[in-house]
Write a protein that holds these residues in place. Structure first.
Motif, short mmCIF file in Angstrom:
data_model
loop_
_atom_site.label_atom_id
_atom_site.label_comp_id
_atom_site.label_asym_id
_atom_site.label_seq_id
_atom_site.Cartn_x
_atom_site.Cartn_y
_atom_site.Cartn_z
N VAL A 81 0.82 -1.22 0.00
CA VAL A 81 0.00 0.00 0.00
C VAL A 81 0.85 1.27 0.00
O VAL A 81 0.35 2.35 -0.26
CB VAL A 81 -0.99 0.06 1.19
CG1 VAL A 81 -2.02 -1.04 1.08
CG2 VAL A 81 -0.28 -0.01 2.52
N ASN A 82 2.14 1.13 0.30
CA ASN A 82 3.01 2.31 0.26
C ASN A 82 3.83 2.39 -1.02
O ASN A 82 4.72 3.23 -1.16
CB ASN A 82 3.95 2.30 1.48
CG ASN A 82 3.17 2.21 2.77
OD1 ASN A 82 2.20 2.93 2.96
ND2 ASN A 82 3.58 1.29 3.65
N GLU A 83 3.53 1.50 -1.96
CA GLU A 83 4.30 1.43 -3.20
C GLU A 83 3.95 2.55 -4.16
O GLU A 83 4.74 2.88 -5.04
CB GLU A 83 4.02 0.11 -3.92
CG GLU A 83 4.36 -1.13 -3.13
CD GLU A 83 5.82 -1.50 -3.30
OE1 GLU A 83 6.39 -1.16 -4.35
OE2 GLU A 83 6.36 -2.13 -2.38
N ALA A 84 2.72 3.08 -4.02
CA ALA A 84 2.21 4.04 -5.01
C ALA A 84 2.30 3.47 -6.42
O ALA A 84 3.00 3.99 -7.28
CB ALA A 84 2.94 5.38 -4.91
N PHE A 85 1.60 2.38 -6.63
CA PHE A 85 1.49 1.82 -7.98
C PHE A 85 0.86 2.87 -8.89
O PHE A 85 -0.13 3.51 -8.54
CB PHE A 85 0.56 0.60 -7.97
CG PHE A 85 1.10 -0.58 -7.22
CD1 PHE A 85 2.07 -1.39 -7.78
CD2 PHE A 85 0.62 -0.91 -5.96
CE1 PHE A 85 2.55 -2.51 -7.10
CE2 PHE A 85 1.09 -2.01 -5.27
CZ PHE A 85 2.06 -2.81 -5.84
N LYS A 86 1.44 3.03 -10.07
CA LYS A 86 0.87 3.97 -11.05
C LYS A 86 -0.09 3.22 -11.96
O LYS A 86 0.30 2.22 -12.58
CB LYS A 86 1.99 4.59 -11.90
CG LYS A 86 3.07 5.29 -11.10
CD LYS A 86 2.63 6.65 -10.61
CE LYS A 86 3.80 7.49 -10.15
NZ LYS A 86 4.61 6.84 -9.08
N ILE A 87 -1.31 3.72 -12.04
CA ILE A 87 -2.29 3.03 -12.87
C ILE A 87 -2.84 3.92 -13.98
O ILE A 87 -2.91 5.14 -13.85
CB ILE A 87 -3.47 2.44 -12.03
CG1 ILE A 87 -4.21 3.54 -11.27
CG2 ILE A 87 -2.99 1.38 -11.08
CD1 ILE A 87 -5.40 3.01 -10.48
N ARG A 108 -5.30 3.07 -0.93
CA ARG A 108 -4.66 1.75 -0.86
C ARG A 108 -3.40 1.68 -1.72
O ARG A 108 -2.89 0.60 -2.00
CB ARG A 108 -5.67 0.67 -1.26
CG ARG A 108 -6.62 0.39 -0.12
CD ARG A 108 -7.81 -0.42 -0.52
NE ARG A 108 -8.58 -0.83 0.65
CZ ARG A 108 -9.31 0.00 1.40
NH1 ARG A 108 -9.35 1.28 1.12
NH2 ARG A 108 -9.98 -0.45 2.45
N GLY A 109 -2.93 2.84 -2.16
CA GLY A 109 -1.62 2.88 -2.81
C GLY A 109 -1.64 2.83 -4.32
O GLY A 109 -0.62 2.48 -4.94
N PHE A 110 -2.77 3.16 -4.93
CA PHE A 110 -2.85 3.11 -6.39
C PHE A 110 -3.15 4.51 -6.91
O PHE A 110 -4.17 5.10 -6.56
CB PHE A 110 -3.95 2.14 -6.83
CG PHE A 110 -3.69 0.73 -6.37
CD1 PHE A 110 -2.96 -0.14 -7.16
CD2 PHE A 110 -4.13 0.30 -5.13
CE1 PHE A 110 -2.69 -1.43 -6.73
CE2 PHE A 110 -3.86 -0.99 -4.69
CZ PHE A 110 -3.14 -1.85 -5.49
N LYS A 111 -2.25 5.04 -7.72
CA LYS A 111 -2.41 6.40 -8.19
C LYS A 111 -2.74 6.43 -9.68
O LYS A 111 -1.98 5.94 -10.51
CB LYS A 111 -1.12 7.19 -7.93
CG LYS A 111 -1.27 8.65 -8.27
CD LYS A 111 -0.29 9.55 -7.61
CE LYS A 111 -0.45 10.98 -8.14
NZ LYS A 111 -1.85 11.45 -8.18
N LEU A 112 -3.88 7.01 -10.00
CA LEU A 112 -4.30 7.12 -11.40
C LEU A 112 -3.51 8.23 -12.10
O LEU A 112 -3.51 9.37 -11.65
CB LEU A 112 -5.80 7.44 -11.45
CG LEU A 112 -6.41 7.57 -12.85
CD1 LEU A 112 -6.38 6.24 -13.59
CD2 LEU A 112 -7.85 8.09 -12.76
N ILE A 113 -2.82 7.89 -13.20
CA ILE A 113 -2.03 8.91 -13.88
C ILE A 113 -2.46 9.14 -15.34
O ILE A 113 -1.99 10.07 -15.99
CB ILE A 113 -0.51 8.60 -13.83
CG1 ILE A 113 -0.21 7.23 -14.49
CG2 ILE A 113 0.01 8.60 -12.39
CD1 ILE A 113 1.27 7.02 -14.78
#
Lengths: 217, 217
Positions: A81-87, A108-113
């Motif tokens: 959850v701290n990974e900041a997955f880029k989605i 939950r660590g998912f960032k929409l880009i």
């Protein structure tokens, strides 16, 4: 954490559930919990809980139980959850837009880009500050940005081709909303969301309950 | 069909998947299939398939395999795709609207007959000819119409209270989109959709794949 042992998908699928329950406990101000009590809240056996958590090193203390905040953070770390997955989202139709607006994922660590579509009426619009771009610019976007996960909300017929394109560009995680078990011949992780399956199971169970009630009366 | 034996949830959850694969086979013009071939397509063992289908009476013939159209129709009947379940959506936010626009459900026997919200800007609007009504009129609507399933797309905090209200009104099926395992003290069937859980599992698996690739190199 045990990196050697392969952890079963069943255990992995329960991790987000632990994470949710621990988050709720934290909100209730509960600081420690026994596997027995967690078991009765979650509806799984205490031995299952101990077994699951032992896959990742344990976290519990005999006679004390689990420290809720610690366990919450550890499971969060395991889940990334701290990974900041880029989605990115591909397909800005109804479901794509609904997911783009769903801020819960960010917690939950998912960032929409990025959001992509082919409908000229949508290109250039923004959803929560993220621009809808033409699918033609996907190649460049993926080359210039780290993209971990693509959410596929495209029509059924187009899903395999779009998925193939995205995977060839090097995106390693695909979250597929088309009602198919997407498979690809590459090293990619695919999670299929089958909303219709879930609704059909609900319909089946409803029918069965009604039948058994009729049989009783 | 064997009505006496309790069929496990694992088997039930596989039924919509069989239904999807058989639908695809039909589209491909394939009229009969062996459990072995179906097995390799679906990625489950042939003996599992035979066992699953035997729960409902078999359908296969030694040396012939399965008649695709017959099996498709039978599984459809078991799942109730001809029942025309009447559904309502509560909460016409992003997810509620996306689901209201999702015509796929209708092909599987679920007919949307009402949408409810409390936002005055939404009341009176229509989604695919179905009007968004105020939640205050839910009681009367449920009294006057057969409602089999309510789809709950309301904010997290409001979900338990709304679910309780809907169940008290007599709606027997709840499809919940809030990230919680909804439980109610009534005879109702609840299916929880956990989108965030699925995304978190994807994130976890992605991390694990990357770790193992790094370890190899």
């Amino acid at each position: 954490m045990n990196l050697d042992k392969k952890i079963s998908m069943a255990v992995i699928r329960r991790l987000p559930r632990y994470y949710r329950y621990l988050s709720d406990l934290l909100k209730l101000g509960i600081t420690r919990i026994s596997s027995k009590e967690l078991s009765s809240r979650m509806g799984i056996t205490a031995s299952q809980i101990r077994q699951d958590l032992n896959c990742f090193g344990g976290f519990g203390q005999q006679g004390y139980g689990y420290n809720v905040e610690y366990l919450y953070k550890e499971i969060g770390n395991i889940l990334g959850v701290n990974e900041a997955f880029k989605i990115i989202i591909i397909g800005a139709g109804n479901m794509g837009q609904a997911l783009a607006n769903y801020t819960n994922f960010e917690k939950r660590g998912f960032k929409l880009i990025g959001i992509f579509d082919i409908n000229p009426n949508l290109i250039g619009k923004k959803i929560r500050d993220v621009e809808i771009m033409h699918l033609d610019s996907l190649d460049r976007f993926v080359a210039e940005n780290q993209v971990d996960i693509a959410i596929l909300c495209v029509p059924y017929e187009n899903t395999p081709a779009v998925a193939d394109k995205v995977a060839r560009l090097g995106v390693k995680g695909l979250w597929n909303f088309s009602p198919m078990d997407l498979k690809l011949p590459y090293d990619v992780i695919i999670e299929n969301v089958h909303l219709s399956d879930s609704l059909m199971v609900l319909g089946y169970r409803l029918n069965e309950m009604r039948k058994s009630q009729r049989n009783k009366s």
